[in-house]
Design a protein around this motif. Structure first.
Motif, PDB file in Angstrom:
ATOM      1  N   THR A   1       0.846  -1.191   0.000  1.00 52.15           N
ATOM      2  CA  THR A   1       0.000   0.000   0.000  1.00 52.15           C
ATOM      3  C   THR A   1       0.887   1.248   0.000  1.00 52.15           C
ATOM      4  OG1 THR A   1      -0.044   0.157   2.415  1.00 52.15           O
ATOM      5  CG2 THR A   1      -1.721  -1.248   1.359  1.00 52.15           C
ATOM      6  N   PRO A   2       0.283   2.419  -0.218  1.00 54.78           N
ATOM      7  CA  PRO A   2       1.073   3.659  -0.113  1.00 54.78           C
ATOM      8  C   PRO A   2       1.797   3.785   1.229  1.00 54.78           C
ATOM      9  CG  PRO A   2      -0.990   4.130  -1.200  1.00 54.78           C
ATOM     10  CD  PRO A   2      -1.078   2.694  -0.747  1.00 54.78           C
ATOM     11  N   LEU A   3       1.180   3.290   2.316  1.00 50.91           N
ATOM     12  CA  LEU A   3       1.825   3.377   3.629  1.00 50.91           C
ATOM     13  C   LEU A   3       3.076   2.509   3.682  1.00 50.91           C
ATOM     14  CD1 LEU A   3       1.723   4.589   6.453  1.00 50.91           C
ATOM     15  CD2 LEU A   3       0.284   2.659   7.161  1.00 50.91           C
ATOM     16  N   HIS A   4       3.016   1.308   3.113  1.00 54.23           N
ATOM     17  CA  HIS A   4       4.222   0.472   3.038  1.00 54.23           C
ATOM     18  C   HIS A   4       5.355   1.230   2.354  1.00 54.23           C
ATOM     19  CE1 HIS A   4       1.458  -3.043   3.611  1.00 54.23           C
ATOM     20  NE2 HIS A   4       2.529  -3.585   4.177  1.00 54.23           N
ATOM     21  N   MET A   5       5.006   1.861   1.242  1.00 53.49           N
ATOM     22  CA  MET A   5       6.024   2.515   0.425  1.00 53.49           C
ATOM     23  C   MET A   5       6.553   3.784   1.082  1.00 53.49           C
ATOM     24  SD  MET A   5       3.932   2.008  -3.130  1.00 53.49           S
ATOM     25  CE  MET A   5       3.503   0.380  -3.739  1.00 53.49           C
ATOM     26  N   ALA A   6       5.660   4.552   1.694  1.00 50.47           N
ATOM     27  CA  ALA A   6       6.093   5.775   2.370  1.00 50.47           C
ATOM     28  C   ALA A   6       7.021   5.447   3.532  1.00 50.47           C
ATOM     29  CB  ALA A   6       4.882   6.566   2.863  1.00 50.47           C
ATOM     30  N   CYS A   7       6.782   4.313   4.212  1.00 48.75           N
ATOM     31  CA  CYS A   7       7.673   3.873   5.292  1.00 48.75           C
ATOM     32  C   CYS A   7       9.013   3.419   4.723  1.00 48.75           C
ATOM     33  CB  CYS A   7       7.023   2.755   6.089  1.00 48.75           C
ATOM     34  SG  CYS A   7       5.633   3.286   7.112  1.00 48.75           S
ATOM     35  N   PRO A  33       8.199  11.073   6.641  1.00 54.18           N
ATOM     36  CA  PRO A  33       7.303  11.148   7.812  1.00 54.18           C
ATOM     37  C   PRO A  33       6.034  11.952   7.572  1.00 54.18           C
ATOM     38  CG  PRO A  33       9.338  12.395   8.183  1.00 54.18           C
ATOM     39  CD  PRO A  33       9.537  11.630   6.933  1.00 54.18           C
ATOM     40  N   ASP A  34       6.120  13.016   6.789  1.00 49.60           N
ATOM     41  CA  ASP A  34       4.914  13.817   6.537  1.00 49.60           C
ATOM     42  C   ASP A  34       3.879  13.024   5.751  1.00 49.60           C
ATOM     43  OD1 ASP A  34       5.892  16.010   7.878  1.00 49.60           O
ATOM     44  OD2 ASP A  34       6.745  16.943   6.088  1.00 49.60           O
ATOM     45  N   VAL A  35       4.333  12.216   4.805  1.00 53.30           N
ATOM     46  CA  VAL A  35       3.415  11.401   4.021  1.00 53.30           C
ATOM     47  C   VAL A  35       2.817  10.300   4.892  1.00 53.30           C
ATOM     48  CG1 VAL A  35       3.196   9.835   2.053  1.00 53.30           C
ATOM     49  CG2 VAL A  35       4.561  11.917   1.845  1.00 53.30           C
ATOM     50  N   VAL A  36       3.617   9.707   5.763  1.00 51.68           N
ATOM     51  CA  VAL A  36       3.101   8.684   6.683  1.00 51.68           C
ATOM     52  C   VAL A  36       2.013   9.283   7.563  1.00 51.68           C
ATOM     53  CG1 VAL A  36       3.687   7.237   8.671  1.00 51.68           C
ATOM     54  CG2 VAL A  36       5.192   7.275   6.670  1.00 51.68           C
ATOM     55  N   ASP A  37       2.253  10.470   8.111  1.00 48.05           N
ATOM     56  CA  ASP A  37       1.230  11.139   8.933  1.00 48.05           C
ATOM     57  C   ASP A  37      -0.047  11.357   8.133  1.00 48.05           C
ATOM     58  OD1 ASP A  37       2.829  11.275  11.179  1.00 48.05           O
ATOM     59  OD2 ASP A  37       3.553  13.300  10.768  1.00 48.05           O
ATOM     60  N   LEU A  38       0.114  11.812   6.898  1.00 52.56           N
ATOM     61  CA  LEU A  38      -1.040  12.073   6.032  1.00 52.56           C
ATOM     62  C   LEU A  38      -1.862  10.797   5.817  1.00 52.56           C
ATOM     63  CD1 LEU A  38      -2.561  13.834   3.834  1.00 52.56           C
ATOM     64  CD2 LEU A  38      -0.901  12.893   2.204  1.00 52.56           C
ATOM     65  N   ALA A  91       4.723  -5.644   7.448  1.00 48.59           N
ATOM     66  CA  ALA A  91       3.832  -4.533   7.760  1.00 48.59           C
ATOM     67  C   ALA A  91       4.625  -3.229   7.587  1.00 48.59           C
ATOM     68  CB  ALA A  91       3.305  -4.667   9.184  1.00 48.59           C
ATOM     69  N   PRO A  92       3.972  -2.084   7.583  1.00 48.71           N
ATOM     70  CA  PRO A  92       4.698  -0.817   7.470  1.00 48.71           C
ATOM     71  C   PRO A  92       5.819  -0.666   8.495  1.00 48.71           C
ATOM     72  CG  PRO A  92       2.382  -0.428   7.085  1.00 48.71           C
ATOM     73  CD  PRO A  92       2.501  -1.876   7.487  1.00 48.71           C
ATOM     74  N   MET A  93       5.601  -1.161   9.744  1.00 46.12           N
ATOM     75  CA  MET A  93       6.648  -1.048  10.763  1.00 46.12           C
ATOM     76  C   MET A  93       7.916  -1.780  10.338  1.00 46.12           C
ATOM     77  SD  MET A  93       7.667   0.161  13.681  1.00 46.12           S
ATOM     78  CE  MET A  93       6.297   0.601  14.755  1.00 46.12           C
ATOM     79  N   HIS A  94       7.770  -2.948   9.726  1.00 48.63           N
ATOM     80  CA  HIS A  94       8.950  -3.670   9.248  1.00 48.63           C
ATOM     81  C   HIS A  94       9.721  -2.825   8.230  1.00 48.63           C
ATOM     82  CE1 HIS A  94       6.288  -7.168  10.422  1.00 48.63           C
ATOM     83  NE2 HIS A  94       7.409  -7.472  11.058  1.00 48.63           N
ATOM     84  N   ASN A  95       8.985  -2.174   7.347  1.00 48.64           N
ATOM     85  CA  ASN A  95       9.635  -1.421   6.275  1.00 48.64           C
ATOM     86  C   ASN A  95      10.471  -0.266   6.801  1.00 48.64           C
ATOM     87  OD1 ASN A  95       8.629  -3.089   4.340  1.00 48.64           O
ATOM     88  ND2 ASN A  95       7.139  -1.665   3.500  1.00 48.64           N
ATOM     89  N   ILE A  96       9.962   0.456   7.792  1.00 55.13           N
ATOM     90  CA  ILE A  96      10.739   1.594   8.299  1.00 55.13           C
ATOM     91  C   ILE A  96      11.945   1.119   9.090  1.00 55.13           C
ATOM     92  CG2 ILE A  96       9.204   1.856  10.302  1.00 55.13           C
ATOM     93  CD1 ILE A  96      11.325   4.568   8.512  1.00 55.13           C
ATOM     94  N   ILE A 137       8.268   8.412  12.168  1.00 51.69           N
ATOM     95  CA  ILE A 137       7.430   7.394  11.532  1.00 51.69           C
ATOM     96  C   ILE A 137       7.119   6.268  12.509  1.00 51.69           C
ATOM     97  CG2 ILE A 137       7.373   5.648   9.706  1.00 51.69           C
ATOM     98  CD1 ILE A 137       9.000   7.565   7.973  1.00 51.69           C
ATOM     99  N   VAL A 138       8.132   5.817  13.233  1.00 51.51           N
ATOM    100  CA  VAL A 138       7.913   4.764  14.230  1.00 51.51           C
ATOM    101  C   VAL A 138       6.927   5.248  15.287  1.00 51.51           C
ATOM    102  CG1 VAL A 138       9.014   3.335  15.988  1.00 51.51           C
ATOM    103  CG2 VAL A 138      10.180   3.741  13.816  1.00 51.51           C
ATOM    104  N   GLN A 139       7.080   6.476  15.729  1.00 46.00           N
ATOM    105  CA  GLN A 139       6.176   7.054  16.713  1.00 46.00           C
ATOM    106  C   GLN A 139       4.741   7.086  16.185  1.00 46.00           C
ATOM    107  OE1 GLN A 139       6.508  11.301  17.232  1.00 46.00           O
ATOM    108  NE2 GLN A 139       5.952  11.202  19.401  1.00 46.00           N
ATOM    109  N   ALA A 140       4.566   7.565  14.942  1.00 47.33           N
ATOM    110  CA  ALA A 140       3.220   7.660  14.366  1.00 47.33           C
ATOM    111  C   ALA A 140       2.586   6.279  14.221  1.00 47.33           C
ATOM    112  CB  ALA A 140       3.286   8.357  13.013  1.00 47.33           C
TER     113      ALA A 140
END
Length: 434
Positions: A263-269, A274-279, A296-301, A316-319
């Motif tokens: 998903t976009p979240l996977h890729m943004a991570c 960070p701004d895109v992840v927040d969005l 999952a997105p957490m793995h990617n970051i 990103i990890v915080q969000a």
């Protein structure tokens, strides 16, 4: 008689050599005139009926030394070479790509074929690729096809990939370029291209002209996926963030996944924006969605923290944690420490998601001495927890976070808590562990 015949043959041969040399000289002058935009020289040569054919001459520039040494081969109206890989161009391409508008105008006035594409690109592709809006406009005024396809299956809008190509894109649309035209190889639309290259002006323009927001290309990417998946350095993070904000505001699907179920979240991570992840999280992106690789997105970051410390990966990890992300298995924390230790804040926010930490000598060994020295105060506070239990304040935070898991981001702001306490619950950075 013999000597006379021989002499005459020699004389005729010498005259042919002279004529060929003179022609080569004019061709070289014409070539040099095109390269520097010398319209006077160009006009003086092509207005000579003997050299009028040069308007649409096709040049092979794969071996430029041949030009310097006056070695030309002729076939009809073409200059050609037997080299395997040819780089073919025309006077129209040269002037359009270099922004020599006057030279281009004179060639067009004298009947140059506007859509000739011997090397795969038309002159209009060349002008757009090189960000020459006046040349692009002139070509279009003389009938250039705004939807011509090059050898890579791209139309002129698809080669508008630089910030400075915005005016070219405007001219193309004004002359009938199809806003949702898809490239033959990848099925990319102009919006895919603009999003992938982080071009806010282009994205805004295309959306105004009715670009399709959620059309998927051959890889399953929508324009939003394309923007999020593109590698970004620190200088381009803001541009890509603006692009994503525009797309989401226009109604882009934040849940759309590509062929690998990313998903976009996977890729943004993965690209640590960070701004895109927040969005994306604010627009209900699924924080624990797994791709086909089981990530999952957490793995990617966490995989890219060591390479993206300047991107504030800790944010990103915080969000992700505040939106209910899965945590790392406690037994894997030493490994996370080893690979993420250059970003102490990432370690801080991640490890503060646990009520207790079982710190061993392996944790100390996971941090290289030079990294320990650089962030000495933080790592001393972390390793001190081997003999000291977590504070009561932290345990209370952990209990509250566990109770509100997945709802923190909208419940905490409604509680009317003091700012410092709200920030503490949301894992604000303190640069030490307690």
């Amino acid at each position: 008689m013999g000597p006379k015949i021989k002499f005459r043959k020699q004389k005729k041969y010498r005259s042919d050599v002279i004529a060929t040399a003179q022609a080569s000289g004019f061709i070289l002058q014409f070539w040099n005139g095109l390269l520097v935009g010398d319209d006077i020289t160009v006009i003086s040569i092509i207005d000579d009926p003997e050299y009028a054919y040069l308007i649409d001459a096709i040049y092979d520039t794969s071996n430029i030394e041949e030009w310097k040494n006056f070695r030309f081969n002729y076939r009809g109206l073409r200059l050609w070479s037997l080299t395997y890989e040819q780089e073919l161009t025309t006077p129209l391409h040269i002037t359009a790509g270099r922004g020599f508008t006057e030279c281009l105008r004179h060639l067009l006035l004298r009947g140059a074929r506007v859509d000739l594409a011997p090397g795969g690109n038309t002159a209009l592709h060349e002008a757009c690729e090189e960000c020459q809006p006046e040349c692009a406009k002139l070509l279009l005024q003389y009938g250039a096809n705004a939807n011509a396809t090059n050898e890579d299956g791209q139309m002129p809008l698809h080669v508008c990939t630089e910030l400075d190509s915005l005016e070219c894109a405007k001219h193309l649309l004004a002359f009938g370029a199809l806003i949702n035209s898809q490239s033959l190889d990848e099925n990319d639309t102009p919006l895919h291209v603009a999003a992938r290259h982080g071009l806010p002006g282009h994205v805004e323009l295309y959306l105004q002209h009715g670009a399709a927001l959620n059309l998927q290309n051959d890889e399953g990417n929508t324009p939003l996926n394309a923007a999020c998946s593109q590698p970004q350095d620190c200088t381009s993070l803001q541009r890509y963030s603006r692009v994503c904000h525009m797309l989401v505001a226009a109604g882009a699907d934040v849940q759309a996944s590509d062929a690998d179920k990313q998903t976009p979240l996977h890729m943004a991570c993965k690209n640590a924006n960070p701004d895109v992840v927040d969005l994306l999280l604010k627009h209900k992106a699924l924080v624990n969605e797994m791709d086909y690789g089981g990530d999952a997105p957490m793995h990617n970051i966490l995989k890219v923290v060591a390479y993206k410390t300047d991107h504030e990966p800790e944010r990103i990890v915080q969000a992700l944690l505040n939106y209910g992300s899965i945590r790392v298995w406690p037994g894997a924390l030493p490994k996370v420490l080893k690979y993420c230790c250059t970003s102490p804040r990432t370690i801080e926010v991640l490890f503060n998601a646990y009520d207790r930490l079982k710190i061993t000598d392996a944790w100390v060994e996971a941090v290289p001495p030079e990294v320990f020295q650089k962030h000495r105060e933080f790592y001393e506070s972390l390793f001190a927890l081997a003999q000291t239990p977590r504070s009561l304040q932290h345990l209370a935070r952990h209990r509250l976070r566990a109770f509100l898991e997945g709802r923190l981001h909208w419940v905490i702001p409604k509680l009317g808590l003091p700012t410092f306490l709200k920030n503490y619950i949301m894992l604000a950075f303190k640069d030490h562990m307690h």
